[in-house]
Design an enzyme around this catalytic site. Structure first.
Site, PDB file in Angstrom:
ATOM      1  N   ARG A 168      14.707 -22.298  -1.754  1.00 30.45           N
ATOM      2  CA  ARG A 168      13.363 -22.699  -2.166  1.00 30.45           C
ATOM      3  C   ARG A 168      12.825 -23.870  -1.352  1.00 30.45           C
ATOM      4  O   ARG A 168      11.609 -24.052  -1.241  1.00 30.45           O
ATOM      5  CB  ARG A 168      13.359 -23.051  -3.663  1.00 30.45           C
ATOM      6  CG  ARG A 168      11.965 -23.387  -4.176  1.00 30.45           C
ATOM      7  CD  ARG A 168      11.877 -23.476  -5.677  1.00 30.45           C
ATOM      8  NE  ARG A 168      10.543 -23.847  -6.092  1.00 30.45           N
ATOM      9  CZ  ARG A 168      10.113 -23.841  -7.356  1.00 30.45           C
ATOM     10  NH1 ARG A 168      10.916 -23.462  -8.322  1.00 30.45           N
ATOM     11  NH2 ARG A 168       8.879 -24.205  -7.638  1.00 30.45           N
TER      12      ARG A 168
ATOM     13  N   HIS B  21       5.842 -30.632   4.272  1.00 33.27           N
ATOM     14  CA  HIS B  21       5.677 -31.527   3.127  1.00 33.27           C
ATOM     15  C   HIS B  21       6.381 -32.866   3.300  1.00 33.27           C
ATOM     16  O   HIS B  21       5.931 -33.870   2.736  1.00 33.27           O
ATOM     17  CB  HIS B  21       6.172 -30.842   1.848  1.00 33.27           C
ATOM     18  CG  HIS B  21       5.260 -29.767   1.340  1.00 33.27           C
ATOM     19  ND1 HIS B  21       4.899 -28.676   2.102  1.00 33.27           N
ATOM     20  CD2 HIS B  21       4.633 -29.611   0.148  1.00 33.27           C
ATOM     21  CE1 HIS B  21       4.090 -27.899   1.397  1.00 33.27           C
ATOM     22  NE2 HIS B  21       3.919 -28.437   0.212  1.00 33.27           N
TER      23      HIS B  21
ATOM     24  N   GLU C 144      15.631 -25.054  -6.538  1.00 34.02           N
ATOM     25  CA  GLU C 144      15.671 -25.622  -5.188  1.00 34.02           C
ATOM     26  C   GLU C 144      17.060 -26.081  -4.778  1.00 34.02           C
ATOM     27  O   GLU C 144      17.243 -27.153  -4.202  1.00 34.02           O
ATOM     28  CB  GLU C 144      14.659 -26.779  -5.074  1.00 34.02           C
ATOM     29  CG  GLU C 144      14.162 -27.006  -3.655  1.00 34.02           C
ATOM     30  CD  GLU C 144      12.989 -27.954  -3.606  1.00 34.02           C
ATOM     31  OE1 GLU C 144      11.853 -27.468  -3.456  1.00 34.02           O
ATOM     32  OE2 GLU C 144      13.196 -29.178  -3.706  1.00 34.02           O
TER      33      GLU C 144
ATOM     34  N   ASN D 163       8.681 -26.138   1.404  1.00 26.79           N
ATOM     35  CA  ASN D 163       8.226 -27.500   1.702  1.00 26.79           C
ATOM     36  C   ASN D 163       7.967 -27.721   3.192  1.00 26.79           C
ATOM     37  O   ASN D 163       7.956 -28.858   3.658  1.00 26.79           O
ATOM     38  CB  ASN D 163       9.256 -28.519   1.206  1.00 26.79           C
ATOM     39  CG  ASN D 163       9.317 -28.570  -0.305  1.00 26.79           C
ATOM     40  OD1 ASN D 163       8.294 -28.735  -0.967  1.00 26.79           O
ATOM     41  ND2 ASN D 163      10.500 -28.405  -0.858  1.00 26.79           N
TER      42      ASN D 163
ATOM     43  N   GLU E 233      -1.946 -24.690   2.471  1.00 26.41           N
ATOM     44  CA  GLU E 233      -0.765 -24.147   1.794  1.00 26.41           C
ATOM     45  C   GLU E 233      -0.597 -22.657   2.068  1.00 26.41           C
ATOM     46  O   GLU E 233       0.525 -22.147   2.113  1.00 26.41           O
ATOM     47  CB  GLU E 233      -0.844 -24.399   0.287  1.00 26.41           C
ATOM     48  CG  GLU E 233      -0.581 -25.831  -0.135  1.00 26.41           C
ATOM     49  CD  GLU E 233       0.905 -26.197  -0.128  1.00 26.41           C
ATOM     50  OE1 GLU E 233       1.736 -25.373   0.315  1.00 26.41           O
ATOM     51  OE2 GLU E 233       1.231 -27.320  -0.548  1.00 26.41           O
TER      52      GLU E 233
ATOM     53  N   HIS F 124      -3.644 -33.249  -0.706  1.00 28.90           N
ATOM     54  CA  HIS F 124      -2.296 -32.736  -0.471  1.00 28.90           C
ATOM     55  C   HIS F 124      -2.274 -31.718   0.670  1.00 28.90           C
ATOM     56  O   HIS F 124      -1.423 -31.774   1.565  1.00 28.90           O
ATOM     57  CB  HIS F 124      -1.758 -32.101  -1.754  1.00 28.90           C
ATOM     58  CG  HIS F 124      -0.417 -31.450  -1.594  1.00 28.90           C
ATOM     59  ND1 HIS F 124       0.725 -32.162  -1.275  1.00 28.90           N
ATOM     60  CD2 HIS F 124      -0.039 -30.146  -1.678  1.00 28.90           C
ATOM     61  CE1 HIS F 124       1.748 -31.324  -1.173  1.00 28.90           C
ATOM     62  NE2 HIS F 124       1.306 -30.106  -1.415  1.00 28.90           N
TER      63      HIS F 124
ATOM     64  N   LYS G  19       7.530 -26.108 -11.017  1.00 26.41           N
ATOM     65  CA  LYS G  19       7.725 -27.517 -10.661  1.00 26.41           C
ATOM     66  C   LYS G  19       6.661 -28.351 -11.365  1.00 26.41           C
ATOM     67  O   LYS G  19       5.469 -28.083 -11.238  1.00 26.41           O
ATOM     68  CB  LYS G  19       7.607 -27.721  -9.153  1.00 26.41           C
ATOM     69  CG  LYS G  19       8.853 -27.421  -8.365  1.00 26.41           C
ATOM     70  CD  LYS G  19       8.648 -27.862  -6.917  1.00 26.41           C
ATOM     71  CE  LYS G  19       9.889 -27.699  -6.090  1.00 26.41           C
ATOM     72  NZ  LYS G  19       9.674 -28.177  -4.691  1.00 26.41           N
TER      73      LYS G  19
ATOM     74  N   ARG H 268      10.763 -31.805 -26.717  1.00 28.62           N
ATOM     75  CA  ARG H 268      11.778 -31.201 -25.849  1.00 28.62           C
ATOM     76  C   ARG H 268      11.408 -29.795 -25.359  1.00 28.62           C
ATOM     77  O   ARG H 268      12.270 -29.026 -24.959  1.00 28.62           O
ATOM     78  CB  ARG H 268      13.148 -31.185 -26.529  1.00 28.62           C
ATOM     79  CG  ARG H 268      13.665 -32.588 -26.863  1.00 28.62           C
ATOM     80  CD  ARG H 268      15.094 -32.542 -27.356  1.00 28.62           C
ATOM     81  NE  ARG H 268      15.595 -33.887 -27.614  1.00 28.62           N
ATOM     82  CZ  ARG H 268      15.507 -34.514 -28.775  1.00 28.62           C
ATOM     83  NH1 ARG H 268      14.949 -33.897 -29.805  1.00 28.62           N
ATOM     84  NH2 ARG H 268      15.985 -35.730 -28.920  1.00 28.62           N
TER      85      ARG H 268
ATOM     86  N   HIS I  13       3.947 -35.681   2.567  1.00 25.57           N
ATOM     87  CA  HIS I  13       4.097 -36.575   1.424  1.00 25.57           C
ATOM     88  C   HIS I  13       4.127 -38.040   1.870  1.00 25.57           C
ATOM     89  O   HIS I  13       3.629 -38.929   1.155  1.00 25.57           O
ATOM     90  CB  HIS I  13       5.374 -36.243   0.654  1.00 25.57           C
ATOM     91  CG  HIS I  13       5.276 -35.010  -0.179  1.00 25.57           C
ATOM     92  ND1 HIS I  13       6.352 -34.486  -0.869  1.00 25.57           N
ATOM     93  CD2 HIS I  13       4.231 -34.186  -0.450  1.00 25.57           C
ATOM     94  CE1 HIS I  13       5.973 -33.411  -1.522  1.00 25.57           C
ATOM     95  NE2 HIS I  13       4.701 -33.200  -1.278  1.00 25.57           N
TER      96      HIS I  13
ATOM     97  N   LYS J 189       6.013 -16.694  -2.582  1.00 22.15           N
ATOM     98  CA  LYS J 189       6.581 -17.761  -3.403  1.00 22.15           C
ATOM     99  C   LYS J 189       7.408 -17.183  -4.549  1.00 22.15           C
ATOM    100  O   LYS J 189       8.486 -17.704  -4.870  1.00 22.15           O
ATOM    101  CB  LYS J 189       5.488 -18.684  -3.943  1.00 22.15           C
ATOM    102  CG  LYS J 189       6.070 -19.855  -4.720  1.00 22.15           C
ATOM    103  CD  LYS J 189       5.159 -21.032  -4.833  1.00 22.15           C
ATOM    104  CE  LYS J 189       5.913 -22.226  -5.416  1.00 22.15           C
ATOM    105  NZ  LYS J 189       5.068 -23.427  -5.569  1.00 22.15           N
TER     106      LYS J 189
END
Length: 363
Positions: free
Chosen positions: A240, A247, A236, A244, A184, A264, A142, A120, A251, A226
């Protein structure tokens, strides 16, 4: 050495940007005390930097275990993730064990997800060795793995203790991977800082030559933007999402073409052109902005046309994949668009218009 801080109260941490710091004990001395560390890397990075990092960590940790994953986005899945859990359990690692992600975005995402899940939650450190991971995926907490139907759909928000960006590791980066990282970096201009975009236009040739001073500035400014965004919206809920930009389309390309066929950063690059074109057709930016963005992306060695992922109904397949995007709400695709250069917004668009954009931007 430059240091940028992410301010998240008790989850705050530094991002160190420097050269040749992997071997220095001082880099790691403030990390949590533990009996053991586990370094997660891949079979490409292993022969380059694993022995160096293990030697440095052995001065702090009595045991330094390792696990070497297969390289590539195609292996960012449950099966590969379990190799990390296997190593942790086989070595009797407890909840104070510190995990180190030595590699690019795939290694960082999977190590972070493993750290969030094992017992955990155990501490972890990002040691990104690609330009893309230094300016994006290693920062902000993330963590995720892919699902065949969608990229990064299974994961958690979980912050590292430290991020160490050693610019010397970029010397061994293939040129295609360097360009992917520049994709990026480019995104930070349209969403937040057009002066940085101006600087990138002036210095793109030097960045491609791997000028260390230029790379240091590009990494630092990207991380500063960032960090500023994540500090205001860690999970997010709103702001935030602007990170993206490109993206949602990107994606879809990665998933539609099969993970690993497009890097990517390549998907994001083509996706930014598509998002900019959609912004233009909605009256948010002019043609000059779209052209300027396209030229810079092309100069970085990146694609400006999206992939054809379905010869029969390409736009329809894009729409299908984009509806699985994490930003979608009630089946409605939410895009990050540019509402005037330097300002990003979240909004939806009619499917018919999105289809037109996809048809005009793919080939």
């Amino acid at each position: 050495m430059e240091t940028v801080h992410i301010d998240l109260d008790e989850r705050s941490y530094p991002i160190v940007i420097a050269e040749n710091v992997l071997t220095q004990f001082a880099t790691w001395q403030d990390l949590p005390k533990a009996t053991a560390a586990l370094v997660v890397t891949n079979d490409v990075v292993e022969p380059l930097y694993l022995a160096m990092l293990k030697h440095a960590l052995s001065r702090k940790y009595a045991q330094v275990h390792t696990v070497v994953l297969p390289d590539g986005e195609a292996h960012k899945d449950w099966q590969t993730l379990n190799l990390i859990f296997d190593a942790l359990l086989a070595n009797g690692c407890d909840r104070k064990t510190v995990l180190f992600a030595l590699g690019g975005g795939v290694v960082g995402d999977m190590t972070g997800f493993a750290a969030a899940s094992y017992m955990r939650g155990v501490p972890f450190v990002q040691v990104p060795t690609t330009l893309l991971s230094q300016v994006d995926s290693s920062v902000g907490g993330k963590t995720a793995i892919n699902h065949p139907l969608g990229k990064n759909m299974i994961g958690a928000f979980y912050q590292p203790q430290l991020v160490v960006c050693d610019l010397a590791t970029l010397d061994t980066l293939p040129q295609r991977e360097l360009s992917a990282g520049l994709g990026e970096i480019i995104k930070y201009g349209p969403i937040a800082d057009m002066q940085f975009f101006d600087w990138l236009e002036l210095n793109m040739d030097g960045l491609l030559r791997r000028d260390r001073k230029l790379l240091a500035h590009a990494v630092k400014r990207s991380v500063e933007i960032k960090a500023w965004v994540v500090g205001q919206d860690e999970k997010e809920a709103g702001l935030r999402a602007i990170l993206n930009f490109g993206h949602t389309f990107g994606h879809a390309i990665e998933a539609g073409m099969g993970y690993g066929n497009w890097l990517h950063g390549e998907g994001v690059a083509a996706g930014m052109v598509m998002a900019a074109e959609l912004s233009k057709r909605l009256g948010m930016v002019d043609e000059a902005f779209v052209t300027r963005l396209r030229i810079l992306i092309e100069r970085a060695g990146l694609p400006v046309l999206g992939a054809v992922i379905d010869a029969n109904d390409n736009a329809g397949r894009y729409l299908e994949l984009m509806r699985v995007d994490k930003k979608s709400e009630a089946g409605e695709i939410r895009f990050v668009l540019i509402d005037g250069a330097g300002k990003a917004v979240m909004c939806s668009a009619p499917d018919a218009l999105v289809r037109e954009v996809i048809d005009s931007c793919c080939g």
